[in-house]
Design a protein around this motif. Sequence first.
Motif, PDB file in Angstrom:
ATOM      1  N   ARG A 232      30.459  -3.898  67.141  1.00  0.00           N
ATOM      2  CA  ARG A 232      30.371  -2.478  66.829  1.00  0.00           C
ATOM      3  C   ARG A 232      30.345  -2.282  65.306  1.00  0.00           C
ATOM      4  NH1 ARG A 232      34.812   0.794  70.157  1.00  0.00           N
ATOM      5  NH2 ARG A 232      33.528   2.505  69.288  1.00  0.00           N
ATOM      6  N   VAL A 233      29.659  -1.250  64.868  1.00  0.00           N
ATOM      7  CA  VAL A 233      29.574  -0.937  63.441  1.00  0.00           C
ATOM      8  C   VAL A 233      30.887  -0.290  63.012  1.00  0.00           C
ATOM      9  CG1 VAL A 233      28.364   0.375  61.675  1.00  0.00           C
ATOM     10  CG2 VAL A 233      27.071  -0.668  63.549  1.00  0.00           C
ATOM     11  N   SER A 234      31.583  -0.942  62.069  1.00  0.00           N
ATOM     12  CA  SER A 234      32.869  -0.428  61.602  1.00  0.00           C
ATOM     13  C   SER A 234      32.785   0.237  60.236  1.00  0.00           C
ATOM     14  CB  SER A 234      33.901  -1.560  61.544  1.00  0.00           C
ATOM     15  OG  SER A 234      33.483  -2.561  60.619  1.00  0.00           O
ATOM     16  N   ASN A 235      31.757  -0.101  59.459  1.00  0.00           N
ATOM     17  CA  ASN A 235      31.673   0.459  58.109  1.00  0.00           C
ATOM     18  C   ASN A 235      30.247   0.310  57.603  1.00  0.00           C
ATOM     19  OD1 ASN A 235      32.374   1.647  55.713  1.00  0.00           O
ATOM     20  ND2 ASN A 235      33.335  -0.171  54.850  1.00  0.00           N
ATOM     21  N   LEU A 236      29.880   1.175  56.659  1.00  0.00           N
ATOM     22  CA  LEU A 236      28.580   1.129  55.997  1.00  0.00           C
ATOM     23  C   LEU A 236      28.819   1.205  54.500  1.00  0.00           C
ATOM     24  CD1 LEU A 236      25.465   1.164  56.034  1.00  0.00           C
ATOM     25  CD2 LEU A 236      25.591   3.659  56.186  1.00  0.00           C
ATOM     26  N   VAL A 237      28.391   0.165  53.774  1.00  0.00           N
ATOM     27  CA  VAL A 237      28.581   0.079  52.329  1.00  0.00           C
ATOM     28  C   VAL A 237      27.241   0.350  51.657  1.00  0.00           C
ATOM     29  CG1 VAL A 237      29.404  -1.321  50.418  1.00  0.00           C
ATOM     30  CG2 VAL A 237      30.385  -1.634  52.686  1.00  0.00           C
ATOM     31  N   LEU A 238      27.205   1.363  50.806  1.00  0.00           N
ATOM     32  CA  LEU A 238      25.985   1.748  50.102  1.00  0.00           C
ATOM     33  C   LEU A 238      26.022   1.220  48.676  1.00  0.00           C
ATOM     34  CD1 LEU A 238      25.756   5.487  51.233  1.00  0.00           C
ATOM     35  CD2 LEU A 238      24.852   3.467  52.390  1.00  0.00           C
ATOM     36  N   GLY A 239      24.862   0.917  48.128  1.00  0.00           N
ATOM     37  CA  GLY A 239      24.812   0.448  46.748  1.00  0.00           C
ATOM     38  C   GLY A 239      23.407   0.047  46.345  1.00  0.00           C
ATOM     39  N   TYR A 240      23.330  -0.682  45.237  1.00  0.00           N
ATOM     40  CA  TYR A 240      22.068  -1.173  44.683  1.00  0.00           C
ATOM     41  C   TYR A 240      22.193  -2.672  44.440  1.00  0.00           C
ATOM     42  CZ  TYR A 240      20.691   3.687  43.866  1.00  0.00           C
ATOM     43  OH  TYR A 240      20.366   5.002  44.023  1.00  0.00           O
ATOM     44  N   ALA A 241      21.040  -3.345  44.463  1.00  0.00           N
ATOM     45  CA  ALA A 241      21.022  -4.790  44.242  1.00  0.00           C
ATOM     46  C   ALA A 241      19.753  -5.161  43.483  1.00  0.00           C
ATOM     47  CB  ALA A 241      21.110  -5.544  45.569  1.00  0.00           C
ATOM     48  N   HIS A 242      19.733  -6.408  43.024  1.00  0.00           N
ATOM     49  CA  HIS A 242      18.624  -6.968  42.256  1.00  0.00           C
ATOM     50  C   HIS A 242      17.368  -6.984  43.126  1.00  0.00           C
ATOM     51  CE1 HIS A 242      16.187 -10.048  40.258  1.00  0.00           C
ATOM     52  NE2 HIS A 242      16.934  -9.896  39.186  1.00  0.00           N
ATOM     53  N   CYS A 243      16.275  -6.383  42.634  1.00  0.00           N
ATOM     54  CA  CYS A 243      15.070  -6.200  43.442  1.00  0.00           C
ATOM     55  C   CYS A 243      14.477  -7.533  43.896  1.00  0.00           C
ATOM     56  CB  CYS A 243      14.030  -5.400  42.652  1.00  0.00           C
ATOM     57  SG  CYS A 243      12.435  -5.224  43.484  1.00  0.00           S
ATOM     58  N   GLY A 244      14.219  -8.446  42.964  1.00  0.00           N
ATOM     59  CA  GLY A 244      13.600  -9.711  43.326  1.00  0.00           C
ATOM     60  C   GLY A 244      14.427 -10.516  44.302  1.00  0.00           C
ATOM     61  N   MET A 245      15.744 -10.501  44.147  1.00  0.00           N
ATOM     62  CA  MET A 245      16.616 -11.256  45.042  1.00  0.00           C
ATOM     63  C   MET A 245      16.702 -10.608  46.419  1.00  0.00           C
ATOM     64  SD  MET A 245      19.641 -12.328  42.385  1.00  0.00           S
ATOM     65  CE  MET A 245      19.230 -13.062  40.804  1.00  0.00           C
ATOM     66  N   VAL A 246      16.647  -9.276  46.468  1.00  0.00           N
ATOM     67  CA  VAL A 246      16.664  -8.592  47.765  1.00  0.00           C
ATOM     68  C   VAL A 246      15.407  -8.929  48.557  1.00  0.00           C
ATOM     69  CG1 VAL A 246      16.553  -6.322  48.862  1.00  0.00           C
ATOM     70  CG2 VAL A 246      18.188  -6.732  47.040  1.00  0.00           C
ATOM     71  N   VAL A 247      14.241  -8.867  47.907  1.00  0.00           N
ATOM     72  CA  VAL A 247      12.985  -9.181  48.596  1.00  0.00           C
ATOM     73  C   VAL A 247      12.978 -10.636  49.053  1.00  0.00           C
ATOM     74  CG1 VAL A 247      10.485  -9.303  48.324  1.00  0.00           C
ATOM     75  CG2 VAL A 247      11.748  -7.405  47.316  1.00  0.00           C
ATOM     76  N   ALA A 248      13.441 -11.551  48.198  1.00  0.00           N
ATOM     77  CA  ALA A 248      13.477 -12.967  48.566  1.00  0.00           C
ATOM     78  C   ALA A 248      14.449 -13.214  49.724  1.00  0.00           C
ATOM     79  CB  ALA A 248      13.870 -13.805  47.358  1.00  0.00           C
ATOM     80  N   ALA A 249      15.610 -12.560  49.701  1.00  0.00           N
ATOM     81  CA  ALA A 249      16.591 -12.746  50.774  1.00  0.00           C
ATOM     82  C   ALA A 249      16.053 -12.229  52.105  1.00  0.00           C
ATOM     83  CB  ALA A 249      17.896 -12.038  50.414  1.00  0.00           C
ATOM     84  N   ARG A 250      15.367 -11.101  52.090  1.00  0.00           N
ATOM     85  CA  ARG A 250      14.808 -10.583  53.344  1.00  0.00           C
ATOM     86  C   ARG A 250      13.701 -11.484  53.875  1.00  0.00           C
ATOM     87  NH1 ARG A 250      14.696  -4.243  51.327  1.00  0.00           N
ATOM     88  NH2 ARG A 250      16.879  -3.773  51.877  1.00  0.00           N
ATOM     89  N   TRP A 251      12.919 -12.084  52.962  1.00  0.00           N
ATOM     90  CA  TRP A 251      11.891 -13.020  53.411  1.00  0.00           C
ATOM     91  C   TRP A 251      12.526 -14.259  54.047  1.00  0.00           C
ATOM     92  CZ3 TRP A 251      10.744 -18.027  51.655  1.00  0.00           C
ATOM     93  CH2 TRP A 251       9.558 -18.574  52.170  1.00  0.00           C
ATOM     94  N   ILE A 252      13.562 -14.807  53.431  1.00  0.00           N
ATOM     95  CA  ILE A 252      14.238 -15.965  54.025  1.00  0.00           C
ATOM     96  C   ILE A 252      14.863 -15.580  55.358  1.00  0.00           C
ATOM     97  CG2 ILE A 252      16.141 -17.602  53.721  1.00  0.00           C
ATOM     98  CD1 ILE A 252      15.636 -17.572  50.754  1.00  0.00           C
ATOM     99  N   ALA A 253      15.418 -14.380  55.466  1.00  0.00           N
ATOM    100  CA  ALA A 253      16.037 -13.951  56.727  1.00  0.00           C
ATOM    101  C   ALA A 253      15.012 -13.927  57.858  1.00  0.00           C
ATOM    102  CB  ALA A 253      16.676 -12.582  56.545  1.00  0.00           C
ATOM    103  N   ARG A 254      13.813 -13.449  57.582  1.00  0.00           N
ATOM    104  CA  ARG A 254      12.779 -13.437  58.623  1.00  0.00           C
ATOM    105  C   ARG A 254      12.393 -14.848  59.040  1.00  0.00           C
ATOM    106  NH1 ARG A 254      10.771  -9.129  55.358  1.00  0.00           N
ATOM    107  NH2 ARG A 254       9.345 -10.566  54.314  1.00  0.00           N
ATOM    108  N   GLN A 255      12.446 -15.792  58.100  1.00  0.00           N
ATOM    109  CA  GLN A 255      12.103 -17.168  58.422  1.00  0.00           C
ATOM    110  C   GLN A 255      13.240 -17.903  59.130  1.00  0.00           C
ATOM    111  OE1 GLN A 255       8.964 -18.365  57.571  1.00  0.00           O
ATOM    112  NE2 GLN A 255       8.520 -16.309  56.809  1.00  0.00           N
TER     113      GLN A 255
END
Length: 602
Positions: A232-255
Amino acid sequence: MGAKGMATAAGTAVLLYLVLSGRLCGDAAGDGGALEDQLISSALEARRRRKEDTRARREQRRAPPPCTKRRWPERPPDGWGEAAALTARTVGFTWAETLGKWTLGEVAFGIKYYMRQQGNLQHEYAGSDSVLLDGAEVRQVLISLLRYLKQCMYFSKKPYNVFLEYGGYGHNDVLIRKPKARLLKPAFTIVRDRSSQCFLLFIRGAISVKERLTAATGTEVPFHHVVVQEGRVSNLVLGYAHCGMVVAARWIARQAIPGLSKAIEQFPEYEVKVIGHSMGAGIATILTYILRENEKLSSSTCIAFGPAACMTWDLAESGKDFVTTIVNRNDLVPSLGIVSAAKLRIEVMSSSWAHDLGRQIQQTRFLGFVNRSVSFIRSHVPFVSDPRSKVVDVDMLQSQSPEAGSKPSADTHAVVKKRPALVCWSYVATPNPKQSMESSIQMQGTEVQTDTAVETEKNSEAAAAELVSIHLGELNIQESDKDDDKRGEKGSETDEEETMEILESLADEKHMPSSSSFAQEPQQLYPPGKILHMVGLAAAEVATTSQQGAQEEVVALYETPRHLYSKIRLARSMIGEHYMPKYIKTMEKLIHKLAEDQLDSL
């Protein structure tokens, strides 16, 4: 000729008769002529409005609205065209946020002087807010971390077969292998570690040009973390992150997520650990946040060696239970960001580096001789001593002495008259020591950090604008009486207007937003998770035994608060100590020290 003249006169008379007769007929018609004129004028007005509307629509199609912001990509580029466009934008953004904001004098002399005046600040990481970690349990943890660090180094630096041989892995233990890095697609691999019963996901740092471009895409993008507990979803944390690292992390996650999910179903007792160094560590932490949102991978953890400052405060704090960050001594990367670099520039500008440079020039025999020669030439050659001359000599590096009083300076007027010279030397004209101290104290007052509040760049911009006003206020922009007599009142008013325009334009440039941030100010980024800092201190600063007191330096491990990494601390070794061999050497030294402490306690 007589016949031609008569014909011309007759034609003119006929035309005059027709015009007068038409006007008289129009007057006789009355309302009919007025209605015709009204229709004609309304038709012309409608035509003029249509042309203006067409021109406005054409200009609107050509130029996008000024309020719209060009978004950074949310996925890696597909073809070479998108890759080239993203590369050009990344290079421009990196230049604008780094060297594009620094003058030559600040880079060449200011940073070196500020570093020498700052001294060694390692003791700040061992303050009262930090917790000293020692004992046998900490030593075992360090031994395990050292093993993972060496495996990460072998994956990054050695051939893949050498990495498998060092880790004791077979080809059957390899789940995924992506050895070739592309733009926003870092190299990574997933192996099964039978000894620790873990699936280890290693991410390589910035080694190739494409990986460095991924790290240079450093703008901030929204990134949110959904905390899932017991399905179950207990919390939602909002914020900002490094653009290049976010895109790279999402690509690795899909793989990686499909293969990891199947592996966890086959080996439910195994855990998932994501490991990386430098840029790879920043991607690893963001990837861990993504993996934990998957129900099957919700127990994933991360080990980050020297990660980049990659996320805002709330996101970094929310990962203290599953992210372990290790920092080596004076490593620059965990505190390097757009906001922290802006703060460093303000501190360098507010220091008295230009005054010290001028004093060194006077004390150096060769430079002093050059300075005296230039002064002699200026005093004997008329066109060199002319205020309108383009000569910029060494005296411009010196601050105004108290003996000079308020006497107008022709050289200062020459600097103000030429805008390029003023831009170049605006930060070289050093304030008085008292003003430097007051401005530096005021700058430091705007940089107070708290554990619950995160600073933005607004204070830094205000402090920078105030500093510019201090430096420009010291320039004597009044003309001498002799020049006033020559130029006259009109010339004096013109010069004053030009000077005020230059000063206003310089003040406005400090408030203009950069091309990378249209409506949003840069966010302060921090290293994620729980931070363990390997600190090198003098023996007198640590409560040690007599044997340790004989050593020149003592290495200790501290759990440090996050607010210490909002500021860049300069040191000569801040770049060299970022590399993995230095991490390994310091960690081995720390393990040896803890072993000696354990033997002494028996």
